[in-house]
Design a protein around this motif. Sequence first.
Motif, PDB file in Angstrom:
ATOM      1  N   MET A   1       0.843  -1.245  -0.141  1.00  0.00           N
ATOM      2  CA  MET A   1      -0.042  -0.021   0.135  1.00  0.00           C
ATOM      3  C   MET A   1       0.794   1.265   0.052  1.00  0.00           C
ATOM      4  N   SER A   2       2.299   1.090   0.536  1.00  0.00           N
ATOM      5  CA  SER A   2       2.891   2.455   0.747  1.00  0.00           C
ATOM      6  C   SER A   2       3.540   2.799  -0.566  1.00  0.00           C
ATOM      7  N   LYS A   3       3.514   1.771  -1.572  1.00  0.00           N
ATOM      8  CA  LYS A   3       4.398   1.701  -2.803  1.00  0.00           C
ATOM      9  C   LYS A   3       3.603   2.617  -3.730  1.00  0.00           C
ATOM     10  N   VAL A   4       2.190   2.349  -3.888  1.00  0.00           N
ATOM     11  CA  VAL A   4       1.213   3.070  -4.874  1.00  0.00           C
ATOM     12  C   VAL A   4       0.208   3.778  -4.220  1.00  0.00           C
ATOM     13  N   ALA A   5      -0.645   4.495  -4.820  1.00  0.00           N
ATOM     14  CA  ALA A   5      -1.657   5.114  -4.461  1.00  0.00           C
ATOM     15  C   ALA A   5      -2.843   4.080  -4.087  1.00  0.00           C
ATOM     16  N   VAL A   6      -3.706   4.723  -3.148  1.00  0.00           N
ATOM     17  CA  VAL A   6      -4.910   3.600  -2.644  1.00  0.00           C
ATOM     18  C   VAL A   6      -5.862   3.608  -3.938  1.00  0.00           C
ATOM     19  N   SER A   7      -5.891   4.401  -4.777  1.00  0.00           N
ATOM     20  CA  SER A   7      -6.602   4.441  -5.743  1.00  0.00           C
ATOM     21  C   SER A   7      -6.426   3.229  -6.862  1.00  0.00           C
ATOM     22  N   PHE A   8      -4.909   3.311  -7.015  1.00  0.00           N
ATOM     23  CA  PHE A   8      -4.487   2.229  -8.112  1.00  0.00           C
ATOM     24  C   PHE A   8      -4.706   0.754  -7.324  1.00  0.00           C
ATOM     25  N   THR A   9      -4.600   0.535  -6.004  1.00  0.00           N
ATOM     26  CA  THR A   9      -4.785  -0.641  -5.420  1.00  0.00           C
ATOM     27  C   THR A   9      -6.118  -0.868  -5.613  1.00  0.00           C
ATOM     28  N   HIS A  10      -7.046   0.015  -5.463  1.00  0.00           N
ATOM     29  CA  HIS A  10      -8.603  -0.308  -5.643  1.00  0.00           C
ATOM     30  C   HIS A  10      -8.730  -0.912  -6.919  1.00  0.00           C
ATOM     31  N   ILE A  11      -8.051  -0.298  -8.136  1.00  0.00           N
ATOM     32  CA  ILE A  11      -8.355  -0.383  -9.566  1.00  0.00           C
ATOM     33  C   ILE A  11      -8.021  -1.677  -9.833  1.00  0.00           C
ATOM     34  N   ILE A  12      -6.771  -2.279  -9.150  1.00  0.00           N
ATOM     35  CA  ILE A  12      -6.263  -3.651  -9.568  1.00  0.00           C
ATOM     36  C   ILE A  12      -7.088  -4.582  -8.665  1.00  0.00           C
ATOM     37  N   LYS A  13      -7.629  -4.117  -7.516  1.00  0.00           N
ATOM     38  CA  LYS A  13      -8.605  -5.229  -6.547  1.00  0.00           C
ATOM     39  C   LYS A  13      -9.959  -5.331  -7.392  1.00  0.00           C
ATOM     40  N   SER A  14     -10.171  -4.445  -8.323  1.00  0.00           N
ATOM     41  CA  SER A  14     -11.803  -4.503  -8.832  1.00  0.00           C
ATOM     42  C   SER A  14     -11.606  -5.264 -10.033  1.00  0.00           C
ATOM     43  N   GLY A  15     -10.517  -5.960 -10.345  1.00  0.00           N
ATOM     44  CA  GLY A  15     -10.323  -7.098 -11.465  1.00  0.00           C
ATOM     45  C   GLY A  15     -10.423  -8.306 -10.491  1.00  0.00           C
ATOM     46  N   GLU A  16     -10.790  -8.596  -9.456  1.00  0.00           N
ATOM     47  CA  GLU A  16     -11.129  -9.793  -8.767  1.00  0.00           C
ATOM     48  C   GLU A  16     -12.072 -10.847  -9.463  1.00  0.00           C
ATOM     49  N   PRO A  17     -13.010 -10.369  -9.688  1.00  0.00           N
ATOM     50  CA  PRO A  17     -13.865 -11.493 -10.630  1.00  0.00           C
ATOM     51  C   PRO A  17     -13.245 -12.072 -11.808  1.00  0.00           C
ATOM     52  N   ALA A  18     -12.494 -11.412 -12.546  1.00  0.00           N
ATOM     53  CA  ALA A  18     -11.841 -11.924 -13.602  1.00  0.00           C
ATOM     54  C   ALA A  18     -10.896 -13.055 -13.228  1.00  0.00           C
ATOM     55  N   PHE A  19     -10.064 -12.790 -12.036  1.00  0.00           N
ATOM     56  CA  PHE A  19      -9.160 -13.705 -11.450  1.00  0.00           C
ATOM     57  C   PHE A  19      -9.681 -14.839 -10.989  1.00  0.00           C
ATOM     58  N   SER A  20     -11.149 -14.652 -10.443  1.00  0.00           N
ATOM     59  CA  SER A  20     -11.740 -15.826  -9.961  1.00  0.00           C
ATOM     60  C   SER A  20     -11.980 -16.587 -10.971  1.00  0.00           C
ATOM     61  N   VAL A  21     -12.677 -16.283 -12.058  1.00  0.00           N
ATOM     62  CA  VAL A  21     -13.161 -17.151 -13.265  1.00  0.00           C
ATOM     63  C   VAL A  21     -11.829 -17.982 -13.753  1.00  0.00           C
ATOM     64  N   ILE A  67      -0.912  -9.871  -6.005  1.00  0.00           N
ATOM     65  CA  ILE A  67      -0.817 -11.069  -4.904  1.00  0.00           C
ATOM     66  C   ILE A  67      -2.089 -10.996  -4.205  1.00  0.00           C
ATOM     67  N   SER A  68      -2.512  -9.777  -3.609  1.00  0.00           N
ATOM     68  CA  SER A  68      -3.608  -9.791  -2.749  1.00  0.00           C
ATOM     69  C   SER A  68      -5.069 -10.227  -3.414  1.00  0.00           C
ATOM     70  N   ASN A  69      -4.878 -10.182  -4.759  1.00  0.00           N
ATOM     71  CA  ASN A  69      -5.917 -10.482  -5.621  1.00  0.00           C
ATOM     72  C   ASN A  69      -6.111 -12.044  -5.688  1.00  0.00           C
ATOM     73  N   LEU A  70      -4.818 -12.588  -6.017  1.00  0.00           N
ATOM     74  CA  LEU A  70      -4.688 -13.891  -5.953  1.00  0.00           C
ATOM     75  C   LEU A  70      -5.165 -14.690  -4.601  1.00  0.00           C
ATOM     76  N   ALA A  71      -4.868 -13.951  -3.549  1.00  0.00           N
ATOM     77  CA  ALA A  71      -4.911 -14.663  -2.168  1.00  0.00           C
ATOM     78  C   ALA A  71      -6.618 -14.443  -1.942  1.00  0.00           C
ATOM     79  N   PHE A  72      -7.233 -13.301  -2.164  1.00  0.00           N
ATOM     80  CA  PHE A  72      -8.514 -13.318  -1.873  1.00  0.00           C
ATOM     81  C   PHE A  72      -9.249 -14.482  -2.732  1.00  0.00           C
ATOM     82  N   VAL A  73      -8.934 -14.623  -3.989  1.00  0.00           N
ATOM     83  CA  VAL A  73      -9.506 -15.589  -4.994  1.00  0.00           C
ATOM     84  C   VAL A  73      -9.349 -17.061  -4.405  1.00  0.00           C
TER      85      VAL A  73
END
Length: 135
Positions: A1-21, A67-73
């Motif tokens: 979280m300290s390396k990028v803006a929170v908004s960018f993290t949320h953008i990446i995390k919003s792709g979780e449905p695609a990773f799940s499929v 990595i957070s996306n994959l962990a949640f998936v």
Amino acid sequence: MSKVAVSFTHIIKSGEPAFSVLVSSLLLGESFPPAVYLSLVPIIGGCALAAVTELNFNMTGFMGAMISNLAFVFRNIFSKKGMKGNSVSGMNYYACLSMLSLVILTPFAIAVEGPQMWAAGWEKALSQIGPQFIW
């Protein structure tokens, strides 16, 4: 979280449905109806468009979010598999997973963060706010 803006993290995390499929298809051999795949197109397109316009890109932060996306998936997929045939409701199962995660990860947090870092943070807070920090 300290390396990028929170908004960018949320953008990446919003792709979780695609990773799940994707992970469900590759690892578990599940197949989904075409409507599911078509519904992922706007999600992936929106995430890509928002990520391209992000000014503060950092590969370390990007990889952390992925990595957070994959962990949640993985948590969601294996939770769904674990609930099959059990009489535990979804909310209770999630509560048990959360408590188990706390028990497993607390020693790692203490080892990595360490008491000296907590003491340093406490001293810094006191120096910036002063003894009236409660108020």
